[in-house]
Scaffold this motif. Structure first.
Motif, PDB file in Angstrom:
ATOM      1  N   VAL A 245       0.796  -1.280   0.039  1.00  0.00           N
ATOM      2  CA  VAL A 245      -0.106  -0.054  -0.027  1.00  0.00           C
ATOM      3  C   VAL A 245       0.885   1.188  -0.141  1.00  0.00           C
ATOM      4  N   GLY A 246       1.799   1.369   1.030  1.00  0.00           N
ATOM      5  CA  GLY A 246       2.749   2.442   0.866  1.00  0.00           C
ATOM      6  C   GLY A 246       3.433   2.744  -0.526  1.00  0.00           C
ATOM      7  N   ALA A 247       3.947   1.546  -0.916  1.00  0.00           N
ATOM      8  CA  ALA A 247       4.747   1.715  -2.151  1.00  0.00           C
ATOM      9  C   ALA A 247       3.736   2.250  -3.409  1.00  0.00           C
ATOM     10  N   LEU A 248       2.654   1.690  -3.578  1.00  0.00           N
ATOM     11  CA  LEU A 248       1.731   2.225  -4.584  1.00  0.00           C
ATOM     12  C   LEU A 248       1.229   3.806  -4.372  1.00  0.00           C
ATOM     13  N   LEU A 249       0.996   3.911  -2.993  1.00  0.00           N
ATOM     14  CA  LEU A 249       0.727   5.388  -2.773  1.00  0.00           C
ATOM     15  C   LEU A 249       1.873   6.299  -2.928  1.00  0.00           C
ATOM     16  N   ASN A 250       3.090   5.951  -2.740  1.00  0.00           N
ATOM     17  CA  ASN A 250       4.115   6.848  -3.065  1.00  0.00           C
ATOM     18  C   ASN A 250       4.376   7.019  -4.588  1.00  0.00           C
ATOM     19  N   LEU A 251       4.268   5.880  -5.203  1.00  0.00           N
ATOM     20  CA  LEU A 251       4.366   5.779  -6.693  1.00  0.00           C
ATOM     21  C   LEU A 251       3.441   6.896  -7.177  1.00  0.00           C
ATOM     22  N   ALA A 252       2.080   6.781  -6.842  1.00  0.00           N
ATOM     23  CA  ALA A 252       0.907   7.642  -7.381  1.00  0.00           C
ATOM     24  C   ALA A 252       1.392   8.985  -7.001  1.00  0.00           C
ATOM     25  N   ARG A 253       1.660   9.295  -5.628  1.00  0.00           N
ATOM     26  CA  ARG A 253       1.941  10.597  -5.437  1.00  0.00           C
ATOM     27  C   ARG A 253       3.168  11.529  -6.054  1.00  0.00           C
ATOM     28  N   CYS A 254       4.024  10.643  -6.119  1.00  0.00           N
ATOM     29  CA  CYS A 254       5.381  11.288  -6.787  1.00  0.00           C
ATOM     30  C   CYS A 254       5.549  11.282  -8.282  1.00  0.00           C
ATOM     31  N   GLY A 255       4.788  10.138  -8.749  1.00  0.00           N
ATOM     32  CA  GLY A 255       4.997  10.056 -10.265  1.00  0.00           C
ATOM     33  C   GLY A 255       4.093  10.917 -10.868  1.00  0.00           C
ATOM     34  N   SER A 256       4.146  10.616 -12.349  1.00  0.00           N
ATOM     35  CA  SER A 256       3.201  11.684 -13.189  1.00  0.00           C
ATOM     36  C   SER A 256       1.671  11.179 -13.290  1.00  0.00           C
ATOM     37  N   ASP A 257       0.806  11.952 -13.954  1.00  0.00           N
ATOM     38  CA  ASP A 257      -0.765  11.365 -14.076  1.00  0.00           C
ATOM     39  C   ASP A 257      -0.818   9.994 -14.696  1.00  0.00           C
ATOM     40  N   GLU A 258       0.424   9.601 -15.630  1.00  0.00           N
ATOM     41  CA  GLU A 258       0.367   7.974 -16.104  1.00  0.00           C
ATOM     42  C   GLU A 258       0.489   7.243 -15.051  1.00  0.00           C
ATOM     43  N   ALA A 259       1.644   7.656 -14.071  1.00  0.00           N
ATOM     44  CA  ALA A 259       1.882   6.814 -12.706  1.00  0.00           C
ATOM     45  C   ALA A 259       0.511   6.393 -11.916  1.00  0.00           C
ATOM     46  N   ARG A 260      -0.228   7.621 -11.733  1.00  0.00           N
ATOM     47  CA  ARG A 260      -1.390   7.578 -10.937  1.00  0.00           C
ATOM     48  C   ARG A 260      -2.380   6.617 -11.822  1.00  0.00           C
ATOM     49  N   SER A 261      -2.293   6.780 -13.067  1.00  0.00           N
ATOM     50  CA  SER A 261      -3.437   5.917 -13.789  1.00  0.00           C
ATOM     51  C   SER A 261      -3.116   4.432 -13.763  1.00  0.00           C
ATOM     52  N   GLU A 262      -1.731   4.142 -13.987  1.00  0.00           N
ATOM     53  CA  GLU A 262      -1.290   2.768 -13.793  1.00  0.00           C
ATOM     54  C   GLU A 262      -1.675   2.078 -12.346  1.00  0.00           C
TER      55      GLU A 262
END
Length: 327
Positions: A245-262
């Motif tokens: 959960v922590g990794a996915l949340l950090n990826l979404a928060r720190c990444g681009s819109d594409e990362a959040r979509s992924e």
């Protein structure tokens, strides 16, 4: 009594410079035992000037001497962190021991050296950028976790050291550039030994907290792998689920819109919404921090799917800090 103890420690430390290898070896073994059994002796040993000799011994070809020196340094790191960090050449010596994990350094010395890095960093934030600037240390720790013949204890101690390094945000991009992400996901996907996946996902949760993680995660299908860990069918522990959960949340928060979509797609498109079920499980049963992160991830996924899903309102609208659930 303390004066007598200081005289005794000074006498033992003086033997570390003896021309006799047998005398040096006996002194190393004695210091290891004393520093383990008598916590009050650690500062005295450090003050007596033992650290430079112990560091130099990590270059020795004798496995027993390496092991005794590394174990003593680990014991000293519990109470004498400043003395260790101010000793010239200490980090280079630890780097040498780690770098030669597959050749001249014994497994036990590797483990103690990695554990010393962790001990220095976990309680002292100011040392994290210093050790994080030592690319050779980070590279060696990553090589240990990806080397197929590494001892499980060496892998676990190296993961703990990497975790403590990753706690400093500026170190994360360096870790990624040195291959941390594929090495970690190789363990997550392939290693079933007790505790290793827990530790690997803990490191990954920290490393994901920088924008450079996006491309690296994409290359290893990281979002999908982490989402799979949340599925109850995988049998992952609560700690693994919290880390995912922590990794996915950090990826979404720190990444681009594409990362959040992924992230949204990976979580919401799993069979029978198993990943969503895993997030809910963390939101209801995790630690205080874990529950908050799970709720934040739920909000992100629900919003990413257009909102309107009221099934999780009871969690999304709850203050996780107000729960009386025992942690």
């Amino acid at each position: 009594m303390e004066t007598a103890k200081r005289r005794t420690m000074a006498s033992i430390v003086s033997k570390l410079s003896s021309v006799s290898e047998q005398t040096r070896a006996a002194a190393l073994a004695e210091l290891r035992l004393i520093s383990k059994q008598d916590p009050d002796s650690r500062l005295i040993i450090a003050d007596a000037g033992a650290i430079p000799y112990l560091a130099e011994t990590l270059y020795s070809s004798s496995h027993s001497s390496q092991e005794n020196a590394a174990a003593t340094l680990l014991n000293l790191s519990i109470t004498s962190r400043e003395s260790l960090m101010s000793s010239r050449g200490l980090l280079d010596a630890l780097s040498h021991a780690l770098r030669h994990h597959d050749t001249t350094t014994s497994a036990a010395a590797v483990q103690s050296s990695a554990a010393t890095i962790y001990s220095l960093l976990i309680a002292e934030e100011s040392y994290r950028p210093i050790i994080g600037s030592k690319r050779d240390i980070i590279f060696s720790l990553i090589h240990i976790i990806r080397y197929p013949d590494s001892h499980p204890r060496s892998i676990k101690d190296s993961l703990k050291a990497l975790f403590s390094i990753a706690l400093y945000p500026m170190n994360r991009s360096t870790m990624i550039s040195l291959g941390a992400i594929p090495a970690l996901f190789s363990l997550i996907v392939k290693d079933s030994r007790c505790g290793i996946v827990e530790d690997a996902t803990a490191v990954m949760a920290q490393v994901a907290g920088c924008e450079e993680s996006e491309d690296g995660m994409r290359r290893v299908s990281g979002a999908s792998v982490l989402a799979d860990l949340l599925d109850p069918c995988t049998g992952s522990s609560l700690r693994i689920k919290e880390n995912a959960v922590g990794a996915l949340l950090n990826l979404a928060r720190c990444g681009s819109d594409e990362a959040r979509s992924e992230v949204t797609t990976a979580v919401a498109s799993g069979a029978d919404e198993g990943a969503m079920e895993g997030i809910v499980y963390v939101a209801e049963n995790g630690t205080v921090k874990g529950r908050k992160k799970a709720i934040d991830l739920l909000k992100l996924v629900v919003a990413g799917n257009g909102g309107g899903d009221s099934r999780f309102d009871y969690l999304i609208n709850e203050n996780p800090n107000s729960s009386s659930r025992s942690i």
